[in-house]
Scaffold this motif. Structure first.
Motif, PDB file in Angstrom:
ATOM      1  N   GLN A 189      69.154  55.772  13.215  1.00 23.10           N
ATOM      2  CA  GLN A 189      69.543  57.110  13.686  1.00 23.10           C
ATOM      3  C   GLN A 189      69.045  57.447  15.075  1.00 23.10           C
ATOM      4  O   GLN A 189      69.308  58.546  15.577  1.00 23.10           O
ATOM      5  N   GLY A 190      68.259  56.569  15.689  1.00 21.32           N
ATOM      6  CA  GLY A 190      67.919  56.755  17.100  1.00 21.32           C
ATOM      7  C   GLY A 190      66.811  57.757  17.387  1.00 21.32           C
ATOM      8  O   GLY A 190      66.749  58.324  18.482  1.00 21.32           O
ATOM      9  N   HIS A 191      65.900  57.963  16.430  1.00 24.28           N
ATOM     10  CA  HIS A 191      64.818  58.940  16.672  1.00 24.28           C
ATOM     11  C   HIS A 191      63.962  58.561  17.871  1.00 24.28           C
ATOM     12  O   HIS A 191      63.444  59.430  18.570  1.00 24.28           O
ATOM     13  N   ALA A 192      63.776  57.253  18.085  1.00 22.80           N
ATOM     14  CA  ALA A 192      62.908  56.841  19.186  1.00 22.80           C
ATOM     15  C   ALA A 192      63.453  57.356  20.512  1.00 22.80           C
ATOM     16  O   ALA A 192      62.695  57.618  21.442  1.00 22.80           O
ATOM     17  N   THR A 193      64.739  57.548  20.583  1.00 26.93           N
ATOM     18  CA  THR A 193      65.348  58.085  21.797  1.00 26.93           C
ATOM     19  C   THR A 193      65.390  59.615  21.764  1.00 26.93           C
ATOM     20  O   THR A 193      64.902  60.289  22.677  1.00 26.93           O
ATOM     21  N   SER A 194      65.943  60.163  20.686  1.00 28.43           N
ATOM     22  CA  SER A 194      66.141  61.615  20.629  1.00 28.43           C
ATOM     23  C   SER A 194      64.808  62.369  20.619  1.00 28.43           C
ATOM     24  O   SER A 194      64.666  63.410  21.269  1.00 28.43           O
ATOM     25  N   PHE A 195      63.837  61.865  19.865  1.00 30.84           N
ATOM     26  CA  PHE A 195      62.551  62.553  19.790  1.00 30.84           C
ATOM     27  C   PHE A 195      61.782  62.415  21.105  1.00 30.84           C
ATOM     28  O   PHE A 195      61.061  63.336  21.516  1.00 30.84           O
ATOM     29  N   ALA A 196      61.945  61.287  21.783  1.00 35.12           N
ATOM     30  CA  ALA A 196      61.338  61.139  23.107  1.00 35.12           C
ATOM     31  C   ALA A 196      61.955  62.139  24.082  1.00 35.12           C
ATOM     32  O   ALA A 196      61.257  62.725  24.922  1.00 35.12           O
ATOM     33  N   SER A 231      66.222  64.698  38.354  1.00 39.73           N
ATOM     34  CA  SER A 231      66.899  64.733  37.069  1.00 39.73           C
ATOM     35  C   SER A 231      66.202  65.697  36.117  1.00 39.73           C
ATOM     36  O   SER A 231      66.802  66.185  35.190  1.00 39.73           O
ATOM     37  N   ARG A 232      64.914  65.927  36.316  1.00 43.40           N
ATOM     38  CA  ARG A 232      64.216  66.776  35.359  1.00 43.40           C
ATOM     39  C   ARG A 232      64.159  68.247  35.768  1.00 43.40           C
ATOM     40  O   ARG A 232      63.512  69.033  35.118  1.00 43.40           O
ATOM     41  N   THR A 233      64.846  68.573  36.834  1.00 43.89           N
ATOM     42  CA  THR A 233      64.926  70.000  37.137  1.00 43.89           C
ATOM     43  C   THR A 233      65.890  70.671  36.166  1.00 43.89           C
ATOM     44  O   THR A 233      65.846  71.859  35.963  1.00 43.89           O
ATOM     45  N   VAL A 234      66.773  69.878  35.533  1.00 35.40           N
ATOM     46  CA  VAL A 234      67.587  70.408  34.432  1.00 35.40           C
ATOM     47  C   VAL A 234      67.162  69.693  33.167  1.00 35.40           C
ATOM     48  O   VAL A 234      66.600  68.609  33.211  1.00 35.40           O
ATOM     49  N   SER A 235      67.448  70.297  32.034  1.00 31.85           N
ATOM     50  CA  SER A 235      67.016  69.720  30.770  1.00 31.85           C
ATOM     51  C   SER A 235      67.719  68.415  30.497  1.00 31.85           C
ATOM     52  O   SER A 235      68.913  68.252  30.756  1.00 31.85           O
ATOM     53  N   ILE A 236      66.962  67.487  29.931  1.00 29.53           N
ATOM     54  CA  ILE A 236      67.535  66.199  29.517  1.00 29.53           C
ATOM     55  C   ILE A 236      68.310  66.359  28.212  1.00 29.53           C
ATOM     56  O   ILE A 236      69.135  65.526  27.859  1.00 29.53           O
ATOM     57  N   ASP A 278      61.331  66.783  27.406  1.00 27.36           N
ATOM     58  CA  ASP A 278      61.874  68.052  27.890  1.00 27.36           C
ATOM     59  C   ASP A 278      60.797  69.124  28.002  1.00 27.36           C
ATOM     60  O   ASP A 278      60.832  69.951  28.913  1.00 27.36           O
ATOM     61  N   GLU A 279      59.838  69.133  27.081  1.00 28.46           N
ATOM     62  CA  GLU A 279      58.789  70.158  27.140  1.00 28.46           C
ATOM     63  C   GLU A 279      57.586  69.725  27.960  1.00 28.46           C
ATOM     64  O   GLU A 279      56.901  70.549  28.556  1.00 28.46           O
ATOM     65  N   HIS A 284      59.227  69.055  18.914  1.00 25.75           N
ATOM     66  CA  HIS A 284      59.396  70.135  19.888  1.00 25.75           C
ATOM     67  C   HIS A 284      58.208  71.101  19.816  1.00 25.75           C
ATOM     68  O   HIS A 284      57.605  71.451  20.841  1.00 25.75           O
ATOM     69  N   GLN A 285      57.888  71.488  18.598  1.00 26.32           N
ATOM     70  CA  GLN A 285      56.773  72.428  18.396  1.00 26.32           C
ATOM     71  C   GLN A 285      55.456  71.792  18.847  1.00 26.32           C
ATOM     72  O   GLN A 285      54.628  72.444  19.505  1.00 26.32           O
ATOM     73  N   GLY A 286      55.270  70.520  18.502  1.00 27.00           N
ATOM     74  CA  GLY A 286      54.055  69.812  18.906  1.00 27.00           C
ATOM     75  C   GLY A 286      53.946  69.715  20.415  1.00 27.00           C
ATOM     76  O   GLY A 286      52.853  69.841  20.976  1.00 27.00           O
ATOM     77  N   ALA A 287      55.074  69.491  21.066  1.00 31.03           N
ATOM     78  CA  ALA A 287      55.060  69.394  22.523  1.00 31.03           C
ATOM     79  C   ALA A 287      54.670  70.733  23.141  1.00 31.03           C
ATOM     80  O   ALA A 287      53.877  70.792  24.083  1.00 31.03           O
ATOM     81  N   LEU A 288      55.194  71.839  22.591  1.00 35.26           N
ATOM     82  CA  LEU A 288      54.834  73.167  23.094  1.00 35.26           C
ATOM     83  C   LEU A 288      53.344  73.423  22.886  1.00 35.26           C
ATOM     84  O   LEU A 288      52.656  73.945  23.772  1.00 35.26           O
TER      85      LEU A 288
END
Lengths: 155, 773, 275
Positions: free
Chosen positions: B500-507, B11-16, B512-513, B551-555
């Motif tokens: 707003q679901g940040h716990a899901t979207s931010f995870a 599943s992670r060979t493509v972006s989540i 992804d990164e 996203h930036q922090g993950a990079l």
């Protein structure tokens, strides 16, 4: 005064003021805080629980009045780890956002489906007229209840 | 385990990103319920005093308070009034540029300025006793002239704040009125009321607090239902004249905010003082009635629109005059006309524009931010104006829109009122929504009903909108990525979700990164001791700033991890590759020897793991846009309006999680519909509120609304690496004018040109009666 | 919000309730399903010193046929009226009106007697019962008396019931196979009626009642007379608001209520087959 009632299958005897509302008995005396209070006027349905299997608004029921009766709250809905199909429906269809109306909405839906196992979308909307949600616009709540209803047919 | 890892590899060979991930938040809400302030059972709150407010029953009066009868009742710990706060200056206004002379006192100090203003606070041992004791506080009212209509307020005949010398709190303007409409073939003008509405989060306001330690070491832990924990902490610290680090603020689960829970209220702040003085923890949970009276309301603008152009449908001039009712003590509402001004021309390329706004104080509840906050008012005005213009020249309103939209290739652009639109395809949105709604067929059906004399009239309303998110200033947000020694990840965000679901979207963004599975990632927020800094959640800022920070922090975490892995492999960081599918690092060209996240994080610090803090700063606000089509049926005999359908394009750039974004759109649309059809906070001429509970206030249920049809469209923003814009308020902004336009459209052939919101059955019926005279 | 303090007395039968009322006098208030009373008590618009809870008085919860009459115990819940076959067969107007009371939760708790005794002029059941020519059996210290629906309500939330009397039974003359119509106008499904109109045909005559067109539920006497005199339904409906004094409030003006009464009467008559 003493009130004895069964909540989620467990018998409790609680010493309360005569004027105690059922919702306060549940929240403040038994620590069952899933059931919420959202208004003063029996309008919002956030406090909906099952009383002997039927949905009622626990902010508009005296604790004293239900002496000897049986109450089910959201905490008592699942069968152990196995969720009720309405809980599954809400998860599958994203039928909640902030979660505040959710316990009442779920319990109202459980009662609705007990009385009308295969409702139409319009019947679900009409059947939930007593439960307000500010987040979802109800679109996914209706889908969630229909999902649960379809599940009941499939089983 | 092997099986699930294998599945994850695939599943992670493509972006989540962009996939329908169900929310990780939901199991708790669906089994034990959330933990909102009133649900807290923290042992530090044992023995808490319960606070009950005595509130004004008059809109404007001098008051004398006698608390003697209440103070002597057993179980009463304290009864306090303004006199007990004489040693503390009033808390600073919530926004810097509100004139200090308009600051509100801790408790009403000799004068009350709206029904519901707190006059006294009672602290009781038991929660139930509070309402009983409140009835024993005697308040003597000496009535003053109540200023309820903002037009009266603007006249300054009665001043609410003598020291300020005027009822005008703030004023903004843009453009020149000189010769604005001189070359127009057609000019239409209309006064419009963008009515006062109540935010009504299902969870009312609630607070709990406790002081620990003594003297200069004493530290306050404060829980409240807020959208902005760090801002709330700073507000409390400023009010108590403490350094911020002496306040530990925690936002537990929050049952909806919609703008009205940005920061904390005066009623929250009073608890911190009471708790310190009485040496006890304190709790307060308001009633819905108090919430309707005192949390604050939204919108509340009187507008005059004038629109001019050519007979063939080209709009060349537009003016908007706004009189903002700020309520008794200026809050966000006083500032919102600035946003209305900035978004005044919406999606249209209009050569000449002038905007004048004025915010005045009145003897009504303060006006606060409410979903959209200044932008829905702008959109409602221009979208109604465009329909009026179309009706005047006899052209289809969709066609008039098409002829005046900014072209797709015009971006980036700056509007005549100074808004720097980042990206857009307004005609694309309009065409898509018209096609999805089958606009031409709807018009044919409308004609058929009119021709046949069918009393059930069809109305079709169109709106184009653009709004501003994470603005008007370029914003910044904090994120911390902590890869634990066991390879799990904790993401800390300075945003503060409440549905707003940040716990899901931010995870998802971190997963992804980093190449770490979702179930190994936890998102933390809302606690100022855990999260260094943050701007909270409001103005639809969270994803484009907070998400971009994650996203930036993950990079940056990956970059740092490559350095650490380089040390482990004794290779240059530049030669290290992250294999996301396997969740580990290897040297380029040697994929067999993989060091996992756990090993790399442990090499950074065996206890804490790898920690990367980052702040994402945007160079500008973004401008989500869309187009809505509303269809209504109007019963010509009774004026009853039934919403038949809503079809919407809401383009906020690429979608991280469609489940969450669709939910935001649904909820936003419903709130927009509610303003158009149902909701209004009304005061009588003496300033008495007419809708103080959910029986009188027409908050719609599922039974009043249809399913919504969502059309997907994604135009990226150039202003953040994800290309995303805010989606939280878009649905609300587009829906209100579409529905209002639809109601007017249904009865336009009878000679009706405008109906004020909410378009109640009686208003529609009266409009028909008057047009037929 | 919580009610002001009161003493709670449970009365699980009509006799127990009457005894409690005798003992506590004017300070006592009967609590049936509580769906109207408890909200008023929470807002402290009602502050009884003693609450006599009859919600579990099993001897007052029944629906049965009594010759040409449906006898309904005062403590029969709305949901039980909706589903009772004898009601759908012999007074479908009543079953329909009951299905629209409040919401599902309210119907699980609220009772027909509580609704009648509360005497809210916008309530569904009193409106329907007035068109059905129902009568109410009341028991007090002096025994039982029967009051017609027309005579029962005397003003807004006021009735002929004495403080020591208990409404025990609602008697509805059967309207088997007769046409009926019910039109309830609300903004939201859960709202009380802005205006409601009930029409019940019976043996060639037609009764029309109005909800929320005055301080009590009302018969539309002029419209009924016009129909009886041979007027068309449309013409008769034009007299629906004759003599009424509807309130103006946040929901509707008096003029609009009058207009609604005329339109809804026309529609209810049409539903009942009158043209």
């Amino acid at each position: 005064m003493n009130v004895t009632l069964t909540v989620n299958g467990v018998s409790h005897t609680v010493d309360v003021e005569d004027r105690t509302l059922l919702v306060h008995l549940l929240r403040d005396h038994l620590g069952l805080t899933a059931t919420n209070i959202g208004c003063d006027t029996t309008s919002c349905g956030a406090c909906t629980v099952l009383l002997d299997g039927e949905s009622v608004k626990s902010c508009t029921v005296l604790a004293a009045s239900v002496d000897g009766q049986s109450v089910t709250t959201l905490e008592g809905l699942a069968d152990g780890e196995r969720w009720h199909r309405v809980q599954e429906g809400f998860r599958a269809k994203h039928g909640l956002q902030c979660g505040f109306c959710t316990p009442g909405m779920v319990m109202a839906a459980v009662s609705l489906l007990a009385e009308n196992p295969s409702p139409t979308a319009a019947q679900v909307r009409e059947g939930l007229e007593g439960n307000l949600c500010r987040c979802t616009g109800y679109h996914n709540i209706v889908a969630a209840v229909l999902e649960a209803a379809e599940g009941s047919v499939a089983r | 385990m092997a099986e699930s890892a294998g599945h994850a590899t695939c599943s992670r060979t493509v972006s989540i990103l962009g996939t329908r991930v169900m929310r990780v938040e939901d199991p708790k809400f669906l089994t034990t319920g959330g933990v909102y302030v009133d649900d807290l059972r923290d042992p530090r709150l044992d023995g808490a005093g319960h606070v009950t407010y005595v509130r004004s029953v008059m809109a404007h009066a001098r008051v004398t308070v006698d608390v003697a009868a209440a103070s002597g009742v057993p179980g009463v710990l304290a009864v306090v009034t303004a006199a007990d706060f004489a040693d503390l200056p009033p808390p600073p206004p919530p926004l810097g540029f509100i004139p200090p002379a308009l600051a509100r006192p801790w408790l009403a100090n000799g004068v009350v300025r709206y029904v519901g203003e707190p006059i006294a606070a009672i602290v009781t041992e038991s929660r139930y006793a509070g309402e009983d004791v409140a009835e024993l506080v005697s308040v003597d009212y000496e009535p003053l002239t109540a200023v309820v209509d903002p037009r009266d307020a603007a006249g300054d005949a009665t001043l609410l704040f003598a020291d300020h010398g005027s009822n005008t709190a703030l004023a903004f303007e843009a453009g020149s009125l000189d010769g604005l409409f001189d070359d127009c073939e057609v000019v239409v003008t209309q006064q419009i009321t963008n009515q006062r509405v109540a935010p009504v989060p299902l969870e009312v306001r609630g607070t709990a607090c406790v002081w620990e330690g003594s003297g200069d070491d004493a530290r306050l832990t404060f829980w409240a239902s807020t959208q902005s924990p760090h801002g709330a902490r700073d507000q409390i610290a400023a009010a108590l004249e403490l350094p911020p680090e002496r306040v530990h603020f925690i936002a537990p689960d929050v049952g909806g905010g919609f703008g009205a829970k940005f920061g904390v209220s005066i009623e929250d702040l009073v608890l911190a003082v009471l708790s310190r003085r009485l040496g006890r923890p304190m709790r307060w949970t308001e009633t819905r009635t108090e919430n309707m009276l005192g949390m604050g309301h939204g919108r509340a603008q009187l507008q005059t629109v004038t629109i001019g152009g050519t007979r063939d449908g080209r709009i060349t001039a537009y003016s908007l005059d706004v009189l903002q009712d700020s309520g008794a003590y200026p809050h966000f509402g006083a500032v919102l006309p600035f946003m209305t001004q900035l978004m005044a021309t919406g999606t249209y390329d209009i050569a000449r524009v002038a905007v004048r706004t004025k915010s005045v104080v009145t003897n009504t509840a303060p006006v606060v931010a409410y979903r959209g906050a200044g932008r829905p008012e702008a959109t409602a005005a221009i979208e109604r104006a465009v329909d009026l213009f179309a009706a005047e020249i006899g052209l289809d309103p969709a066609e008039v829109r098409r002829r005046n939209l900014f072209a797709k290739d015009a971006f980036r652009l700056t509007t005549q009122v100074g808004a720097a639109y980042d990206s857009g395809d307004y005609a694309g949105a309009l065409d898509a929504v018209l096609a999805a709604a089958k606009y031409d067929e709807l018009r044919a059906e409308q004609r058929r009903r009119r021709d046949s004399g069918d009393p059930m009239l069809l109305g079709i309303g169109v709106s184009n909108y653009v709004e501003i998110t994470a603005g008007p200033e370029a914003g910044t947000e904090f994120a911390r990525i902590n890869v634990k020694p066991d390879g799990s990840v904790i993401v800390y965000t300075g945003t503060s979700p409440h549905g707003q679901g940040h716990a899901t979207s931010f995870a998802m963004l971190a997963a992804d990164e980093l190449g770490v599975p979702l179930d190994r990632i936890t998102v933390l927020h809302g606690d100022t001791d855990l999260v260094a800094r943050g701007g909270g959640t409001g103005g639809s800022r969270s994803l484009q700033l907070g998400g971009a920070a994650v996203h930036q922090g993950a990079l940056e975490t990956v970059d740092r991890a490559r350095e650490l892995a380089g040390d482990l492999f004794e290779a240059a960081a530049g030669d290290i590759v992250l294999d996301k599918a396997r969740g580990g690092f290897h040297v380029a060209g040697s994929p067999d020897d993989v060091r996992g996240w756990a090993e790399v994080a442990t090499s950074a610090d065996a206890d804490a793991g790898l920690i990367v803090d980052t702040d994402f700063s945007a160079t500008g606000a973004t401008f989500p846009f869309g187009a809505h089509v509303a269809v209504v049926e109007v019963d010509a005999e009774t004026g009853y309006v039934r919403l038949v359908s809503m079809t919407t394009v809401d383009d906020a750039g690429p979608v991280i999680n469609p489940v969450v974004v669709e939910g935001q759109r649904h909820g936003g649309i419903a709130q927009g519909v509610a303003q158009a059809l149902f909701e209004e906070v009304r005061y009588d001429e003496d300033g008495n509120p007419q809708s103080t509970n959910l029986t009188d206030y027409a908050f719609p249920s599922a039974a009043e609304l249809p399913d919504f049809t969502l059309v997907d469209m994604a135009t990226p923003s150039p202003l953040n690496p994800l290309g995303v814009k805010g989606i939280g308020e878009a649905g609300t902004i587009g829906a209100t004018p579409a529905v209002q336009n639809a109601v007017v459209d249904a009865v336009a052939h009878l000679g009706v040109r405008h109906i004020e919101m909410p378009t109640t059955p009686e208003r529609v019926w009266r409009a028909i009666q008057e047009a037929s005279k | 919000m919580i009610p002001a303090p009161f003493d709670y007395v449970r009365a699980d039968s009509a006799d127990a309730a009457l005894a409690a009322l005798r003992e506590h006098g004017d300070d006592a208030k009967l609590l049936a399903g509580g769906q109207s009373l408890l909200p008023l008590m929470k807002l402290r618009l009602a502050t009884p010193g003693v609450v006599v809870d009859v919600s579990r008085a099993a001897d007052l919860a029944y629906v049965r046929e009594d010759g040409d009459v449906l006898a309904i115990g005062a403590l029969t819940r709305h949901c039980d009226i909706v589903s009772a076959e004898v009601v759908t067969a012999h007074a479908p107007l009543l079953a329909h009106a009951a299905s629209g009371v409040g919401d599902r939760q309210v119907r699980h708790r609220g009772t027909i007697g509580g609704s009648v005794a509360h005497a809210d002029p916008s309530a569904d059941l009193p409106t329907a019962l007035l068109a059905l020519d129902a009568s109410y059996v009341v028991r007090g210290p002096a025994g039982e008396r029967t009051i017609t629906a027309t005579e029962f309500a005397t003003g807004f939330l006021e009735t002929v019931l004495a403080p020591d009397e208990l409404l025990i039974e609602i008697r509805v003359p059967k309207a088997t196979g007769e046409a009926w119509g019910y039109q309830k106008f609300t903004r939201r499904a859960i709202d009380w009626a802005t205006v409601a109109v009930a029409v019940q045909a019976r043996g060639g005559g037609t009764a029309i009642s109005l909800g929320n067109m005055g301080s009590t539920v009302l018969r539309a006497a002029s419209a009924e007379a016009a129909l009886a005199g041979g007027a068309s339904a449309a013409d008769a409906a034009q007299h629906a608001d004759d003599g009424t004094e509807p309130a103006a409030d946040v929901t509707a003006s008096a003029d609009y209520r009058r207009h609604l009464a005329r339109v809804l009467t026309k529609r209810a008559l049409a539903a009942a087959g009158r043209s």
